[in-house]
Design a protein around this motif. Structure first.
Motif, short mmCIF file in Angstrom:
data_model
loop_
_atom_site.label_atom_id
_atom_site.label_comp_id
_atom_site.label_asym_id
_atom_site.label_seq_id
_atom_site.Cartn_x
_atom_site.Cartn_y
_atom_site.Cartn_z
N VAL A 173 0.84 -1.20 0.00
CA VAL A 173 0.00 0.00 0.00
C VAL A 173 0.87 1.25 0.00
O VAL A 173 0.63 2.19 -0.76
CB VAL A 173 -0.96 0.01 1.21
CG1 VAL A 173 -1.76 1.31 1.26
CG2 VAL A 173 -1.90 -1.19 1.18
N GLU A 174 1.90 1.25 0.82
CA GLU A 174 2.81 2.40 0.91
C GLU A 174 3.54 2.64 -0.41
O GLU A 174 3.72 3.78 -0.83
CB GLU A 174 3.80 2.20 2.05
CG GLU A 174 3.15 2.26 3.42
CD GLU A 174 4.07 1.81 4.54
OE1 GLU A 174 5.27 1.52 4.29
OE2 GLU A 174 3.58 1.72 5.68
N VAL A 175 3.98 1.55 -1.07
CA VAL A 175 4.67 1.68 -2.37
C VAL A 175 3.73 2.27 -3.41
O VAL A 175 4.11 3.16 -4.17
CB VAL A 175 5.23 0.31 -2.83
CG1 VAL A 175 5.65 0.34 -4.29
CG2 VAL A 175 6.37 -0.13 -1.94
N ILE A 176 2.49 1.81 -3.45
CA ILE A 176 1.51 2.33 -4.41
C ILE A 176 1.24 3.80 -4.12
O ILE A 176 1.22 4.64 -5.02
CB ILE A 176 0.21 1.49 -4.37
CG1 ILE A 176 0.50 0.09 -4.93
CG2 ILE A 176 -0.91 2.18 -5.14
CD1 ILE A 176 -0.61 -0.92 -4.70
N GLU A 177 1.06 4.14 -2.84
CA GLU A 177 0.76 5.52 -2.47
C GLU A 177 1.93 6.46 -2.76
O GLU A 177 1.74 7.65 -3.01
CB GLU A 177 0.37 5.60 -0.99
CG GLU A 177 -0.27 6.91 -0.61
CD GLU A 177 -0.95 6.86 0.73
OE1 GLU A 177 -2.10 7.32 0.82
OE2 GLU A 177 -0.34 6.37 1.70
N ALA A 178 3.15 5.93 -2.77
CA ALA A 178 4.35 6.75 -3.03
C ALA A 178 4.54 7.05 -4.52
O ALA A 178 5.35 7.90 -4.88
CB ALA A 178 5.59 6.05 -2.48
N ILE B 49 -0.23 9.00 -7.76
CA ILE B 49 -1.25 8.54 -6.81
C ILE B 49 -1.41 9.53 -5.67
O ILE B 49 -0.45 9.92 -5.02
CB ILE B 49 -0.89 7.14 -6.27
CG1 ILE B 49 -0.80 6.12 -7.41
CG2 ILE B 49 -1.87 6.69 -5.19
CD1 ILE B 49 -2.09 5.93 -8.18
N GLU B 50 -2.65 9.93 -5.45
CA GLU B 50 -2.97 10.86 -4.36
C GLU B 50 -3.06 10.14 -3.02
O GLU B 50 -2.56 10.61 -2.01
CB GLU B 50 -4.31 11.54 -4.69
CG GLU B 50 -4.66 12.69 -3.80
CD GLU B 50 -5.93 13.36 -4.30
OE1 GLU B 50 -6.89 13.44 -3.50
OE2 GLU B 50 -5.97 13.79 -5.47
N LYS B 51 -3.76 8.98 -3.00
CA LYS B 51 -3.84 8.17 -1.79
C LYS B 51 -4.18 6.73 -2.16
O LYS B 51 -4.72 6.46 -3.23
CB LYS B 51 -4.85 8.73 -0.79
CG LYS B 51 -6.29 8.73 -1.25
CD LYS B 51 -7.20 9.33 -0.19
CE LYS B 51 -8.62 9.47 -0.73
NZ LYS B 51 -9.53 10.02 0.26
N ALA B 52 -3.82 5.81 -1.26
CA ALA B 52 -4.09 4.39 -1.47
C ALA B 52 -4.60 3.79 -0.17
O ALA B 52 -4.26 4.25 0.92
CB ALA B 52 -2.83 3.66 -1.94
N LEU B 53 -5.42 2.75 -0.29
CA LEU B 53 -6.04 2.11 0.87
C LEU B 53 -6.15 0.62 0.65
O LEU B 53 -6.70 0.18 -0.36
CB LEU B 53 -7.43 2.70 1.10
CG LEU B 53 -8.28 2.10 2.20
CD1 LEU B 53 -7.70 2.49 3.56
CD2 LEU B 53 -9.71 2.58 2.09
N GLU C 88 -7.00 -6.48 -1.87
CA GLU C 88 -6.94 -5.45 -2.90
C GLU C 88 -6.47 -4.13 -2.30
O GLU C 88 -6.52 -3.94 -1.09
CB GLU C 88 -8.30 -5.25 -3.56
CG GLU C 88 -9.39 -4.84 -2.60
CD GLU C 88 -10.61 -5.74 -2.67
OE1 GLU C 88 -10.63 -6.66 -3.50
OE2 GLU C 88 -11.52 -5.54 -1.87
N VAL C 89 -6.01 -3.26 -3.19
CA VAL C 89 -5.65 -1.90 -2.81
C VAL C 89 -6.38 -0.97 -3.76
O VAL C 89 -6.34 -1.15 -4.98
CB VAL C 89 -4.12 -1.65 -2.89
CG1 VAL C 89 -3.80 -0.18 -2.64
CG2 VAL C 89 -3.37 -2.54 -1.91
#
Length: 168
Positions: free
Chosen positions: A15-20, A24-28, A153-154
């Motif tokens: 999740v952190e890698v995707i959000e970085a 990407i504005e935010k990921a969950l 999922e993310v």
């Protein structure tokens, strides 16, 4: 805007890698699974999803969102078509050799509301590897209902996507 799915699971690090990512504005991270439930004389596929507070917001049309263990909100269209009513208990099964309680805390859920999800904007509810292969509706449960060590999922919000017109 984006849904990343993994059959092996996704971690908080994923999740952190995707959000970085710069776009990407935010990921969950979140959870879901397909189950079977009885409707009349047949078994229908229901897509069970964890309620997310800041993404994919559910519009409640009757009743309320699940608050306690063993509660669910059902897809408004599925509720009408199935004959279930708010207050009924719906029994779920895995549809495979796997034990459902390896995914969810319970197999019986009291229906406390009905509603709509932005993940489903047409009558088609998608495909599944269980039952007849066609998802009939969705159910929302609290994230604590899932007993998984990893996310399934993310969800990610793309930067600047809110300012664009959908489906263009």
């Amino acid at each position: 805007d984006i849904k990343v799915v993994s059959t092996y699971g996704l971690t908080e690090e994923d999740v952190e890698v995707i959000e970085a990512l710069p776009s990407i504005e935010k990921a969950l991270g979140s959870y879901s699974t397909d189950v079977l439930c009885g409707v009349g004389d047949s078994l229908k596929v229901l897509h069970v999803m964890a309620h997310t507070e800041n993404m994919n917001l559910i519009t409640v049309t009757e009743g309320r969102l699940p608050k306690a263990e063993g509660e669910c909100l059902l897809d408004e269209d599925f509720l009408k078509a199935s004959g279930y009513e708010i207050g009924d208990v719906i029994t779920m099964e895995s549809g495979t050799d796997a034990v459902l309680t390896d995914m969810l805390k319970n197999t019986d859920y009291q229906i406390v509301g009905s509603g709509n999800s932005p993940l489903y904007f047409s009558l088609d509810r998608g495909n599944s590897t269980i039952g007849n292969g066609s998802v009939s509706g969705f159910a929302i449960v609290s994230p604590e209902e899932f007993v998984l060590d990893v996310y399934t999922e993310v969800y990610a919000v793309a930067e600047g996507a809110a300012e664009t017109t959908s489906f263009t």
